[in-house]
Design an enzyme around this catalytic site. Structure first.
Site, mmCIF file in Angstrom:
data_model
loop_
_atom_site.group_PDB
_atom_site.id
_atom_site.type_symbol
_atom_site.label_atom_id
_atom_site.label_comp_id
_atom_site.label_asym_id
_atom_site.label_seq_id
_atom_site.Cartn_x
_atom_site.Cartn_y
_atom_site.Cartn_z
ATOM 1 N N GLY A 1 24.823 -3.431 33.698
ATOM 2 C CA GLY A 1 25.941 -2.500 33.847
ATOM 3 C C GLY A 1 26.608 -2.593 35.208
ATOM 4 N N ALA B 1 56.530 -24.952 29.771
ATOM 5 C CA ALA B 1 56.120 -24.432 31.075
ATOM 6 C C ALA B 1 57.340 -23.969 31.875
ATOM 7 C CB ALA B 1 55.340 -25.491 31.844
HETATM 8 C C1 HXC Z 1 14.739 1.180 38.477
HETATM 9 C C2 HXC Z 1 14.677 -0.594 39.922
HETATM 10 C C3 HXC Z 1 15.582 -1.317 39.104
HETATM 11 C C4 HXC Z 1 16.042 -0.682 37.909
HETATM 12 C C5 HXC Z 1 15.095 -2.522 40.802
HETATM 13 N N1 HXC Z 1 14.407 -1.392 40.953
HETATM 14 N N2 HXC Z 1 15.820 -2.505 39.664
HETATM 15 N N3 HXC Z 1 14.277 0.628 39.601
HETATM 16 N N4 HXC Z 1 15.604 0.547 37.641
HETATM 17 N N5 HXC Z 1 16.921 -1.279 37.098
HETATM 18 C C6 HXC Z 1 13.527 -1.025 42.077
HETATM 19 C C7 HXC Z 1 12.252 -1.845 42.126
HETATM 20 O O1 HXC Z 1 11.265 -1.242 41.347
HETATM 21 C C8 HXC Z 1 11.933 -1.794 43.624
HETATM 22 O O2 HXC Z 1 11.339 -0.544 43.907
HETATM 23 C C9 HXC Z 1 13.281 -1.784 44.267
HETATM 24 O O3 HXC Z 1 14.205 -1.347 43.273
HETATM 25 C C10 HXC Z 1 13.719 -3.146 44.749
HETATM 26 O O4 HXC Z 1 13.556 -4.075 43.695
HETATM 27 P P1 HXC Z 1 12.867 -5.504 43.913
HETATM 28 O O5 HXC Z 1 12.659 -6.098 42.572
HETATM 29 O O6 HXC Z 1 11.693 -5.375 44.825
HETATM 30 O O7 HXC Z 1 14.023 -6.262 44.715
HETATM 31 P P2 HXC Z 1 14.482 -7.772 44.601
HETATM 32 O O8 HXC Z 1 13.276 -8.662 44.630
HETATM 33 O O9 HXC Z 1 15.494 -7.940 45.664
HETATM 34 O O10 HXC Z 1 15.152 -7.924 43.160
HETATM 35 C C11 HXC Z 1 16.302 -7.167 42.842
HETATM 36 C C12 HXC Z 1 16.647 -7.296 41.329
HETATM 37 C C13 HXC Z 1 15.393 -6.931 40.495
HETATM 38 C C14 HXC Z 1 17.101 -8.727 41.042
HETATM 39 C C15 HXC Z 1 17.811 -6.367 41.066
HETATM 40 O O11 HXC Z 1 14.846 -5.702 40.977
HETATM 41 C C16 HXC Z 1 15.702 -6.796 39.049
HETATM 42 O O12 HXC Z 1 15.802 -7.814 38.321
HETATM 43 N N6 HXC Z 1 15.815 -5.552 38.559
HETATM 44 C C17 HXC Z 1 16.056 -5.262 37.172
HETATM 45 C C18 HXC Z 1 17.439 -5.678 36.760
HETATM 46 C C19 HXC Z 1 17.777 -5.262 35.365
HETATM 47 O O13 HXC Z 1 17.349 -5.900 34.393
HETATM 48 N N7 HXC Z 1 18.441 -4.095 35.228
HETATM 49 C C20 HXC Z 1 18.770 -3.499 33.971
HETATM 50 C C21 HXC Z 1 20.001 -4.185 33.465
HETATM 51 S S1 HXC Z 1 20.508 -3.585 31.919
HETATM 52 P P3 HXC Z 1 10.360 -0.318 45.152
HETATM 53 O O14 HXC Z 1 9.830 1.056 44.965
HETATM 54 O O15 HXC Z 1 9.340 -1.383 45.080
HETATM 55 O O16 HXC Z 1 11.217 -0.423 46.382
HETATM 56 C C22 HXC Z 1 21.809 -2.649 32.254
HETATM 57 C C23 HXC Z 1 22.418 -2.091 31.026
HETATM 58 C C24 HXC Z 1 23.703 -1.391 31.345
HETATM 59 O O17 HXC Z 1 22.208 -2.456 33.350
HETATM 60 C C25 HXC Z 1 24.591 -1.443 30.154
HETATM 61 C C26 HXC Z 1 25.791 -0.624 30.350
HETATM 62 C C27 HXC Z 1 26.627 -0.576 29.114
#
Ligand code: HXC
Length: 513
Positions: free
Chosen positions: A169, A404
Site C-alpha cells: 500500500g 505525429a
Molecule cells: C508491522 C512492521 C512492518 C509491517 C516492518 N515492521 N514492516 N511492523 N507491519 N508491515 C517492523 C519490523 O517488525 C521491525 O520492528 C521494524 O518495522 C523494522 O523492520 P525491519 O524488517 O527490521 O527493517 P528492514 O530490514 O529495513 O526491512 C524493511 C522492510 C521489511 C523491507 C520494509 O520490514 C518488510 O519487508 N516488511 C514487510 C513489508 C510488507 O510485506 N508489508 C505489507 C505489504 S501489503 P522492530 O520492532 O524490530 O524495530 C500492503 C497491502 C496494502 O501494504 C494494500 C492496500 C490496498
C-alpha cells in the site's frame, strides 16, 4: 497540578513523540544513511515554519505495550519559499513506518486540510506498508488515503518522495500522486518484494533491481526523478514547487528572472543541423528559449525520445514538450506518448501553458509496438493535447511527419499559435519513403533506379516537404526566423495570458487509459 507541572508534563509528552521508536532505532536509521521524519521535514520547509498536528495522537502497543505518541507518521503544515504546503512524513523508527488506523487518520486529516485550503500536499514515504498487526483496519486506512489522493488530483499538486522501502500500500498512494521523487540508492517501491516473487514465480531478484530508483526512473517510468542524497532530492522538490501554483484555481507564481523576452537567440542556427536525420539535443533548444536556461526536466531517464519539463518565459511558468532527435531519432513510441500525455494533462490541470517543439519522424513502426498497444497509448497524447485548454504554442523546428505532426500540439488539436521554421518538413512522410509508394511503377521501369529515386525524392521535397503548404492553409500561423523563436513564443504567451476556453459540459471524458 501547577502550571509549571503542566508544562513539564507537556514537554515530556512532546519529547516522547519526538523520539518516535526510540534512540536505538533512530541510530539505525542514521547508520543506513537515512534521515528521520522530522529531519526530513526540517530540510523541506522554510526554517521554523513547521506546525505539527497530532503529535499526541496515540497508538498503544510499542515495546512492552507502552504508548507511542504520534505513531509512525509526522504530519502538519509549513511553508516553502513562503508558500503554504501540507506534509506527512512516515517515521520508520515506529513499526517500520507501517500504516495502521492512527497513521491513516493523521494523514487523511492533513489531506483534507490541503484540499480545503488549496495548497500542495507532500508525502515523505519510508514504510513497510500495511501494519500487519492491525489487519483489515490498516487496509481500510490505505483505502481512505487513496480516495483522498484521487479527490485531490487536479485540485492541489501532490508530490511523493520515496526515501526508504515502500512496499504494498505504501507504493500505491504515491502512484496516485503527480510526481514521484526517489532517493537513488536508499529507496525501493514494489507491490510484492523479492521473497514473495521468488516463491510465486521462481524469479530471483534484489530489492534494488526490482524496485530501486533507477529501475523506476528508467524502466517502469513509475518515478519521475531519481536523485542521489536525501538533501539534494528535497531541494529538487522545493525547486519543482517554485514552478507550480498552490491549486487549480491559481496561476503559477510570477518570478522575476531578470531575462528579457526581447532577446534573439543568435546561436540557435548552429544547434539544429539542416540535414533532417542528423541528431542534436533538443534541450539545447529548450534552454535557449526559456529564461536563463533554467530547465527542470521531468522523467529525464524514461522514454528519452521525448523531453518534458518546466521552465519560465518572461517570468511565467511553462510546460515544455520536445521531441528528442538524439534518442531513437525523436520517434513517438508507447512510452514517449504516455510520458508526454501525462505531463500535458498535469500542466492543463494546473494552468501551466504548454510550449511544444516539434521535430518528429512519426510513430515508431514495429510488431512489439503494435502488440503493445501503440494505437491506444499514442491516442493518449492526441487526447491530452486536444483536451488541454491552457495556452498552447507550438514551433515546428524540423520534421513534422504523419500522425505525429497532428499529435504534437498541432493547430488541428486546438493549439493557439503555431509557428514553423523555414526548413521545416511538414508532410505525410519523408521523400524516400513517399516515392517508394507513389512512384513504384516508375521506379520498377527505370533503367537507373537510384538516379530516378533521387530525382523523384527531390521533386517531392520541392512540392511537399516545406512549411509553406501548412502556412497557405493556416495550419501554421507564420514561418519565423529561428533566431526569433524566444521573442515570438513569449509574445504569443503574453497574448494568450487571459485565454479562457470551456469545453462542452460532461461528467468527464473517457481517456483511452
Ligand atoms: C508491522 C512492521 C512492518 C509491517 C516492518 N515492521 N514492516 N511492523 N507491519 N508491515 C517492523 C519490523 O517488525 C521491525 O520492528 C521494524 O518495522 C523494522 O523492520 P525491519 O524488517 O527490521 O527493517 P528492514 O530490514 O529495513 O526491512 C524493511 C522492510 C521489511 C523491507 C520494509 O520490514 C518488510 O519487508 N516488511 C514487510 C513489508 C510488507 O510485506 N508489508 C505489507 C505489504 S501489503 P522492530 O520492532 O524490530 O524495530 C500492503 C497491502 C496494502 O501494504 C494494500 C492496500 C490496498
Amino acid at each position: 497540578m501547577s502550571m509549571e507541572q503542566q508544562l513539564e508534563r507537556l514537554a515530556q509528552l512532546k519529547q516522547r513523540a519526538a523520539l518516535g521508536g526510540g534512540q536505538s532505532r533512530i541510530d539505525r536509521q542514521h547508520a543506513q544513511g537515512k534521515l528521520t521524519a522530522r529531519e526530513r521535514i526540517a530540510l523541506l520547509l522554510d526554517n521554523g515554519s513547521f506546525n505539527e498536528l497530532d503529535a499526541l495522537a496515540v497508538e498503544r502497543g510499542g515495546d512492552d505495550g507502552e504508548a507511542l505518541y504520534g505513531d509512525a507518521v509526522v504530519t502538519g503544515w509549513g511553508s516553502v519559499d513562503g508558500r503554504t504546503v501540507y506534509v506527512f512524513a512516515f517515521d520508520f523508527t515506529v513499526f517500520g513506518g507501517s500504516l495502521g488506523a492512527v497513521v491513516a487518520d493523521k494523514i487523511t486529516k492533513t489531506m483534507d486540510l490541503a484540499v480545503r485550503n488549496g495548497a500542495p500536499l507532500i508525502g515523505l514515504n519510508d514504510s513497510g506498508g500495511a501494519r500487519i498487526q492491525e489487519g483489515v483496519g490498516s487496509l481500510g486506512g490505505y483505502g481512505d488515503i487513496f480516495l483522498r489522493n484521487i479527490y485531490a488530483s487536479g485540485v492541489v499538486p501532490q508530490i511523493s518522495l520515496i526515501m526508504g522501502p515502500c512496499a504494498g500500500g505504501a507504493a500505491y498512494s504515491p502512484a496516485l500522486t503527480d510526481f514521484i521523487f526517489m532517493v537513488d540508492g536508499s529507496s525501493q517501491m514494489f507491490i510484492t518484494g523479492p521473497d514473495v516473487i521468488a516463491s510465486a514465480t521462481g524469479e530471483t531478484t534484489t530489492a534494488d533491481d526490482l524496485g530501486g530508483a533507477m529501475t523506476h526512473a528508467a524502466k517502469s517510468g513509475v518515478a519521475h526523478f531519481a536523485i542521489k542524497g536525501e538533501q539534494t532530492c528535497i531541494e529538487e522538490v522545493r525547486r519543482l514547487l517554485s514552478f507550480l501554483p498552490a491549486n487549480n484555481l491559481e496561476t503559477p507564481p510570477y518570478v522575476d528572472t531578470g531575462d528579457t523576452v526581447d532577446r534573439r537567440i543568435d546561436d540557435i542556427l548552429s544547434v539544429v543541423p539542416e540535414i533532417a536525420t542528423m541528431p542534436y539535443d533538443v534541450r539545447d533548444v529548450i534552454e535557449r528559449v526559456i529564461d536563463n536556461g533554467d530547465f527542470l526536466e521531468v522523467h529525464a531517464a524514461f522514454a528519452q525520445n521525448i523531453v518534458v519539463g518546466f521552465g519560465r518565459i518572461g517570468g511565467h511558468s511553462v510546460g515544455l514538450v520536445g521531441n528528442q532527435p538524439m534518442y531513437l531519432g525523436g520517434v513517438l513510441d508507447i512510452d514517449a506518448s504516455r510520458k508526454a500525455a501525462r505531463f500535458v494533462r498535469f500542466c492543463d490541470a494546473f494552468n501551466i501553458p504548454l510550449v511544444t517543439l516539434v521535430d518528429v519522424p512519426g510513430y515508431l513502426p514495429g510488431v512489439s509496438q503494435e502488440w503493445g498497444g501503440i494505437i491506444t497509448h499514442g491516442a493518449k497524447l492526441v487526447y491530452a493535447y486536444a483536451e488541454a485548454t491552457v495556452p498552447k504554442v507550438t514551433v515546428i523546428t524540423r520534421k513534422g511527419y504523419g500522425g505525429a505532426y497532428v499529435a504534437m500540439g498541432s493547430k488541428h488539436l486546438g493549439a493557439d499559435v503555431n509557428y514553423a521554421w523555414p526548413a521545416a518538413l511538414i508532410a505525410v512522410m519523408d521523400g524516400p519513403s513517399a516515392v517508394r509508394i507513389i512512384n513504384r511503377r516508375e521506379l520498377n521501369a527505370a533503367d537507373d533506379v537510384e538516379a530516378t529515386r533521387a530525382k523523384l525524392a527531390a521533386d517531392y521535397k520541392e512540392r511537399f516537404e516545406h512549411p509553406y503548404i501548412a502556412a497557405a492553409k493556416g495550419y501554421v500561423d507564420d514561418v519565423i526566423d529561428p533566431r526569433d523563436t524566444r521573442i515570438k513564443v513569449a509574445r504569443a504567451l503574453a497574448m494568450l495570458r487571459n485565454k479562457s476556453q470551456i469545453l462542452p459540459a460532461r461528467k468527464h471524458g473517457s481517456v483511452p487509459l
